[in-house]
Design a protein around this motif. Structure first.
Motif: not given
Lengths: 324, 336
Positions: A225-228, B125, B243, B245, B286-287, B289, B291
């Motif tokens: 759903e993300s991180g394109v 997208i 961000w 990760r 765009l990203n 989320e 999680k």
């Protein structure tokens, strides 16, 4: 008769012209090796003395700094001198590295030449039969030279091809039988150890490749759903995919270790390839080309080595079993 | 010689040597429980059912590689008149290796549908990028264009041009580290219905550094961090986003594996005086989320895998106007 004479003349001419050319180029190569070697020794000496002077200067700076009333001008002078020295050391290091690379190339060329000479001498010895004392001396001479330029890595200490030719049943002399027995047992031990090492390495690489593959899949799932945009770089083959190892970016010691490792297995495979059955398969992992190693290619190479070692192990176990 | 035999020539052209093609596919189904809060769109708790199908065709010829892949990911939240969601994704890529340089391009399109009693919206997208990787110096560069469109009653759009540079160095055989820079020019827009249709725009920049660390041997650990500073018509100094990760994973006894992903996004916008709440469009990543996602999988055979997924998620689709947050736990099976 005329054609016989003509053939003899052509043969003579070829021997007269071609062989000296070959001999000359080998001599030239040997000369080049000698020159490069002595040049390297000289440049290494310069490098060592530069390093010693640098150490001396830094010690001097430290002791000046520790003084209760340090001479700042002296420290500045010494530091300026150290920077110049450090630059010279860097340049000298580059020079030494280049020479080492050149020397390695010449060593490889010489290794190939000596191997082909010893091979042809061996086959000549076979064709002329028992009268081969002079040839033996020549073979010994070239083998010795070959060992001097051989890569500094543990290769098989015996000729696997010869093992196939040993038939203990045909040997009647007990001393000869005992010698063969020892030879075969030692070879079996060596092969067994190498087989174990190869298996361990394969397990390690399998684990890395599998881990990489699973991580990629996990990220694809999690990022649906993300991180394109962030995924773009993962898509470059061999980039997000960390299975490509670059030797160039490694510290110099690691480069050598890994490079030799690949080279070792390639050479072992060459040794095991006594019937040349894999000729045509591309085991060149393009180390010379751009110093890159694809882990998957390395994995493939190791699996082939393991397979061949396994085959050889079976042959040896069989042969050692016969004598008991 | 070849020209005398046109058929041979055709064969040579269309079926050259060293061609390797591969089809990769997998389907999975999972079910479990979810608990969500924060938005009225999704049912608060219940049963979640997901399906996923993936198909990839890869074609390799020497140092060239082309691939297309498709993904279909439907989800059902609840059992009686469930909330339905579906994600469709298509990717196409072409790469070529020339010595130390690997370059190529890829195009990605994704359509997301969400359908409930009161809401029916789509979220699309698209991204097209050209990528370069110089392995001798460890430099990766990616540049391209992307857009996202969210449609319900109103329409929210975002277009962007980006350049992503990263220098990756090998510390030793198993550790890589890198640093880079990201630059993006964005064009945010919306069409909202107040008394009448109202169109608004906001253009700006996102720029900032990024760092990464990768360890890969008996386990994997990948950490990425990025801070981007915003400059736009309706935001003031100091607007930024973070961000981070973390991805880690390990394979136990070859059949059992565990992977964990943690994504944390944080953004702070200092709005200008002419900013109008819920009217002026602001950049929504765009990203976006947040999680924490854990997957434990066990391979029953080479082609069958069972797994559990546990996760916390918070999706901010557009300035927190379409967001939902919660926990879920699912159990699934995958065939490939």
């Amino acid at each position: 008769m005329k054609s016989y004479k003509l053939t003899a003349f052509v043969f003579f001419l070829i021997n007269f012209i071609v062989i000296p050319i070959n001999a000359q180029s080998l001599t030239e190569l040997e000369k080049k090796y000698e020159q490069l070697n002595s040049h390297l020794v000289k440049e290494n000496r310069i490098l060592d003395s530069l390093k010693n002077i640098f150490l001396y200067k830094t010690d001097e700076i430290d002791s000046e700094k520790k003084k209760s009333d340090p001479d700042k001008d002296k420290i500045v002078d010494l530091m300026a001198g150290s920077i110049t020295l450090s630059n010279r050391i860097d340049e000298q290091n580059k020079k030494v590295n280049l020479l080492e690379k050149d020397l390695d190339i010449v060593k490889q060329q010489l290794h190939k030449r000596y191997t082909s000479i010893t091979d042809s001498l061996e086959s000549r010895k076979k064709t002329i039969g028992a009268n081969g004392d002079e040839l033996d001396a020549e073979i010994f001479n070239y083998t010795e030279k070959k060992l001097l330029v051989a890569p500094p890595i543990p290769l098989l200490s015996f000729n696997p091809g010869k093992i196939l030719g040993i038939d203990i049943d045909k040997t009647k002399d007990p001393k000869e039988k005992a010698l063969y027995e020892e030879y075969l047992n030692n070879a079996l031990k060596e092969i067994d150890e190498l087989w174990k090492n190869t298996s361990e390495l394969i397990t390690e690489i399998d684990q890395i490749v599998l881990l990489q593959k699973k991580t990629k899949k996990f990220l694809e799932e999690a990022e649906l759903e993300s991180g394109v945009i962030h995924r773009q770089q993962y898509n470059i083959p061999g980039q997000g995919d960390e299975t490509r190892v670059s030797f160039e970016n490694l510290p110099i010691d690691d480069q050598k270790v890994l490079g030799y490792q690949v080279q070792t297995y390639r050479l072992i495979l060459d040794q095991l390839d006594f019937e040349k059955s894999v000729t045509g398969l591309d085991w060149e992992i393009s180390l010379e080309e751009n110093n890159k190693l694809d882990l998957k290619e390395y994995q493939k190479l190791l699996k082939e080595v393991k397979k061949r070692l396994q085959e050889l192990k079976l042959v040896l176990a069989n042969k050692t079993g016969f004598q008991k | 010689m070849i020209l005398k035999y046109p058929a041979n020539l055709l064969l040579f052209l269309f079926f050259p040597l060293f061609v390797f093609s591969q089809i990769d596919w997998r389907v999975s189904a999972e079910t479990g429980f979810y608990n969500s809060y924060g938005d009225a769109v999704i049912k608060k708790s219940g049963l979640i059912t997901r399906f996923d199908s993936f198909l990839k065709y890869k074609y390799e010829q020497g140092k060239r590689e082309a691939s297309v892949q498709f993904r279909f990911h439907p989800e059902l939240f609840g059992t009686i008149s469930p909330v339905k969601s579906a994600k469709l994704k298509a990717d196409g890529a072409y790469y070529q290796n020339e010595g130390n340089l690997t370059w190529g391009m890829n195009v990605t399109g994704q359509r997301n549908f969400l359908n409930a009693n009161t809401v029916n919206f789509t979220y699309n997208i698209f991204a097209a990028a050209v990528n370069f990787a110089w392995s001798d110096i460890g430099l990766n560069a990616s540049t391209g264009y992307a857009y996202q469109i969210i449609k319900e009653r109103d329409r929210y759009g975002l277009e962007l041009l980006f350049l992503d540079l990263k220098l990756l160095q090998q510390f030793n055989s198993f550790i890589k580290y890198g640093a880079g820079f990201y630059v993006e020019r964005f064009f945010a827009s919306n069409e909202i219905i107040l008394d009448e249709k109202n169109e608004n725009n906001n253009n700006g920049w996102r720029t900032g550094p990024q760092i990464s660390f990768i360890y890969l041997k008996d386990f994997i650990l990948n950490v990425d961090y990025r801070i981007l500073f915003h400059e736009s018509e309706f935001t003031r100094y100091l607007s930024y986003e973070h961000w981070i990760r973390i991805v880690t994973g390990k394979i136990f006894f070859r059949d059992l594996s565990a992977f964990l992903l943690a994504d944390y996004n944080f953004y702070r916008y200092v709005k200008s005086s002419d900013y109008v709440e819920a009217v002026t469009p602001l950049y929504t990543p765009l990203n976006s989320e947040n999680k924490v996602y854990l997957k434990i999988a066990y391979e029953l055979s080479d082609n069958v895998e069972v797994y559990t997924k546990t996760g916390y998620f918070k999706e901010n689709l557009y300035e927190d106007r379409f967001s939902f947050e919660g926990w879920n736990f699912t159990f699934g099976i995958e065939f490939n």
